[in-house]
Design an enzyme around this catalytic site. Structure first.
Site, PDB file in Angstrom:
ATOM      1  N   LYS A  83       0.836  -1.212   0.000  1.00  0.00           N
ATOM      2  CA  LYS A  83       0.000   0.000   0.000  1.00  0.00           C
ATOM      3  C   LYS A  83       0.867   1.257   0.000  1.00  0.00           C
ATOM      4  O   LYS A  83       0.582   2.224  -0.708  1.00  0.00           O
ATOM      5  CB  LYS A  83      -0.839   0.046   1.279  1.00  0.00           C
ATOM      6  CG  LYS A  83      -2.060  -0.817   1.316  1.00  0.00           C
ATOM      7  CD  LYS A  83      -2.834  -0.423   2.575  1.00  0.00           C
ATOM      8  CE  LYS A  83      -3.924  -1.382   2.927  1.00  0.00           C
ATOM      9  NZ  LYS A  83      -4.594  -1.002   4.185  1.00  0.00           N
ATOM     10  N   GLY A 143      -0.781  -8.837  -1.954  1.00  0.00           N
ATOM     11  CA  GLY A 143      -2.074  -9.347  -1.509  1.00  0.00           C
ATOM     12  C   GLY A 143      -2.815 -10.139  -2.574  1.00  0.00           C
ATOM     13  O   GLY A 143      -2.280 -11.079  -3.166  1.00  0.00           O
ATOM     14  N   TYR A 144      -4.054  -9.743  -2.840  1.00  0.00           N
ATOM     15  CA  TYR A 144      -4.947 -10.476  -3.742  1.00  0.00           C
ATOM     16  C   TYR A 144      -4.756 -10.089  -5.220  1.00  0.00           C
ATOM     17  O   TYR A 144      -5.551 -10.500  -6.068  1.00  0.00           O
ATOM     18  CB  TYR A 144      -6.408 -10.229  -3.339  1.00  0.00           C
ATOM     19  CG  TYR A 144      -6.768 -10.859  -1.988  1.00  0.00           C
ATOM     20  CD1 TYR A 144      -7.449 -12.073  -1.920  1.00  0.00           C
ATOM     21  CD2 TYR A 144      -6.414 -10.245  -0.791  1.00  0.00           C
ATOM     22  CE1 TYR A 144      -7.765 -12.652  -0.699  1.00  0.00           C
ATOM     23  CE2 TYR A 144      -6.722 -10.812   0.443  1.00  0.00           C
ATOM     24  CZ  TYR A 144      -7.396 -12.016   0.474  1.00  0.00           C
ATOM     25  OH  TYR A 144      -7.699 -12.593   1.688  1.00  0.00           O
ATOM     26  N   ASP A 145      -3.730  -9.313  -5.544  1.00  0.00           N
ATOM     27  CA  ASP A 145      -3.548  -8.850  -6.927  1.00  0.00           C
ATOM     28  C   ASP A 145      -3.537  -9.979  -7.970  1.00  0.00           C
ATOM     29  O   ASP A 145      -4.097  -9.817  -9.059  1.00  0.00           O
ATOM     30  CB  ASP A 145      -2.275  -8.006  -7.054  1.00  0.00           C
ATOM     31  CG  ASP A 145      -2.468  -6.587  -6.515  1.00  0.00           C
ATOM     32  OD1 ASP A 145      -3.620  -6.183  -6.286  1.00  0.00           O
ATOM     33  OD2 ASP A 145      -1.461  -5.882  -6.337  1.00  0.00           O
ATOM     34  N   ASP A 171      -8.333   1.463   4.590  1.00  0.00           N
ATOM     35  CA  ASP A 171      -8.759   0.106   4.918  1.00  0.00           C
ATOM     36  C   ASP A 171      -9.398  -0.442   3.651  1.00  0.00           C
ATOM     37  O   ASP A 171     -10.254   0.204   3.045  1.00  0.00           O
ATOM     38  CB  ASP A 171      -9.749   0.077   6.086  1.00  0.00           C
ATOM     39  CG  ASP A 171      -9.792  -1.320   6.696  1.00  0.00           C
ATOM     40  OD1 ASP A 171      -8.769  -1.761   7.247  1.00  0.00           O
ATOM     41  OD2 ASP A 171     -10.835  -1.996   6.610  1.00  0.00           O
ATOM     42  N   SER A 172      -8.939  -1.599   3.240  1.00  0.00           N
ATOM     43  CA  SER A 172      -9.327  -2.079   1.926  1.00  0.00           C
ATOM     44  C   SER A 172      -9.466  -3.586   1.951  1.00  0.00           C
ATOM     45  O   SER A 172      -9.072  -4.234   2.922  1.00  0.00           O
ATOM     46  CB  SER A 172      -8.277  -1.643   0.898  1.00  0.00           C
ATOM     47  OG  SER A 172      -6.979  -1.878   1.394  1.00  0.00           O
TER      48      SER A 172
HETATM   49  P1  ITT Z   1      -2.551  -1.451   7.235  1.00  0.00           P
HETATM   50  O1  ITT Z   1      -3.769  -1.682   8.098  1.00  0.00           O
HETATM   51  O2  ITT Z   1      -1.290  -1.231   8.021  1.00  0.00           O
HETATM   52  O3  ITT Z   1      -2.776  -0.390   6.203  1.00  0.00           O
HETATM   53  P2  ITT Z   1      -3.190  -4.077   6.227  1.00  0.00           P
HETATM   54  O4  ITT Z   1      -2.581  -4.960   5.176  1.00  0.00           O
HETATM   55  O5  ITT Z   1      -3.490  -4.698   7.573  1.00  0.00           O
HETATM   56  O6  ITT Z   1      -2.248  -2.799   6.390  1.00  0.00           O
HETATM   57  P3  ITT Z   1      -6.024  -3.795   5.751  1.00  0.00           P
HETATM   58  O7  ITT Z   1      -6.392  -4.134   7.132  1.00  0.00           O
HETATM   59  O8  ITT Z   1      -6.741  -2.684   5.053  1.00  0.00           O
HETATM   60  O9  ITT Z   1      -4.483  -3.425   5.646  1.00  0.00           O
HETATM   61  O10 ITT Z   1      -6.112  -5.140   4.899  1.00  0.00           O
HETATM   62  C1  ITT Z   1      -6.248  -5.033   3.557  1.00  0.00           C
HETATM   63  C2  ITT Z   1      -5.917  -6.363   2.924  1.00  0.00           C
HETATM   64  O11 ITT Z   1      -6.697  -6.461   1.729  1.00  0.00           O
HETATM   65  C3  ITT Z   1      -4.460  -6.402   2.503  1.00  0.00           C
HETATM   66  O12 ITT Z   1      -3.620  -6.957   3.503  1.00  0.00           O
HETATM   67  C4  ITT Z   1      -4.543  -7.256   1.244  1.00  0.00           C
HETATM   68  O13 ITT Z   1      -4.607  -8.614   1.583  1.00  0.00           O
HETATM   69  C5  ITT Z   1      -5.891  -6.851   0.665  1.00  0.00           C
HETATM   70  N1  ITT Z   1      -5.761  -5.728  -0.279  1.00  0.00           N
HETATM   71  C6  ITT Z   1      -6.130  -4.434  -0.091  1.00  0.00           C
HETATM   72  N2  ITT Z   1      -5.817  -3.685  -1.158  1.00  0.00           N
HETATM   73  C7  ITT Z   1      -5.229  -4.512  -2.028  1.00  0.00           C
HETATM   74  C8  ITT Z   1      -4.675  -4.334  -3.312  1.00  0.00           C
HETATM   75  O14 ITT Z   1      -4.628  -3.155  -3.905  1.00  0.00           O
HETATM   76  N3  ITT Z   1      -4.178  -5.394  -3.923  1.00  0.00           N
HETATM   77  C9  ITT Z   1      -4.200  -6.609  -3.347  1.00  0.00           C
HETATM   78  N4  ITT Z   1      -4.681  -6.874  -2.144  1.00  0.00           N
HETATM   79  C10 ITT Z   1      -5.198  -5.820  -1.470  1.00  0.00           C
END
Ligand code: ITT
Length: 199
Positions: free
Chosen positions: A14, A150-152, A70-71
């Site tokens: 991110k 991640g899920y890319d 948050d994504s």
């Molecule tokens: P922060 O809270 O520190 O930002 P995190 O990875 O824990 O990091 P989230 O709780 O928002 O963040 O979890 C989002 C998850 O969703 C992330 O770990 C990935 O598995 C997935 N994700 C989100 N955006 C993505 C993207 O652009 N491409 C691929 N996977 C994504």
């Protein structure tokens, strides 16, 4: 514009995307990790709630405006899941998570999926603004590609035949859920609805 901003994420994937998406603003962006800020528990039940929680924690700890995201990956076959639980659902083993999602899609014969990004800008005084970006597409029957995080490798955005991880960073940046949310933030900064300088 000269301003400072904390990117309130501990996720290096991110962070890379934010640094690139925010580059046109010419702001001095520091990550929560670089500042040694703690990771708050994500206790909210939706993306916007968790983004707000993370942005407020970072803004208050750093005394600077903070931007949190948050994504997650949302599959129609899982009624929008894993969604807000995306990180926990994978638990570091993305191939296993992909296999579970593909199995669910195959069983339901339902391959539609989307990414959601809730972006929250918080000020040290506790005010917040939240922007939501979406990217629609479908689940790849076989995860493909090396780029991204991640899920890319699992996601084929509408209008494309390659996954996010095959398209690569530069192409993803034009079409992603994160880019859509950042575009709204940029518009708000340009028209004065949001600012990076209030204390
Ligand atoms: P922060 O809270 O520190 O930002 P995190 O990875 O824990 O990091 P989230 O709780 O928002 O963040 O979890 C989002 C998850 O969703 C992330 O770990 C990935 O598995 C997935 N994700 C989100 N955006 C993505 C993207 O652009 N491409 C691929 N996977 C994504």
């Amino acid at each position: 514009m000269s301003a400072r901003l904390v990117i309130a994420t501990h996720n290096p994937g991110k962070l890379r995307e934010f640094q690139s998406l925010l580059a046109p603003l010419g702001i001095e962006a520091t990550s929560a990790g670089a500042l040694g800020l703690p990771e708050p528990d994500e206790t909210a039940s939706d993306f916007a709630g968790n983004a707000r929680l993370k942005a407020l924690a970072a803004a208050s700890a750093a005394g600077l405006p903070a931007l949190a995201d948050d994504s997650g990956f949302c599959a129609a076959a899982l009624d929008g899941g894993p969604g807000v639980l995306s990180s926990r659902y994978a638990a570091g083993d993305y191939p296993a998570a992909f296999a579970r999602i593909i199995a669910a899609a195959r069983t339901a014969d339902e391959w539609r999926a989307w990414f959601t990004c809730a972006l929250c800008l918080a000020q040290p005084n506790g005010t917040t603004q939240t922007y939501i970006g979406l990217a629609h597409g479908r689940i790849a029957q076989t995860p493909r590609g090396q780029d991204g995080f991640g899920y890319d490798p699992l996601f084929i955005p509408d209008g494309h035949i390659q996954t996010y991880a095959e398209l690569g960073h530069a192409a993803k940046e034009n079409i992603s859920h994160r880019a859509a949310a950042v575009a709204q933030l940029m518009a708000a900064l340009h028209n004065g609805a949001a600012t990076l300088t209030s204390a």
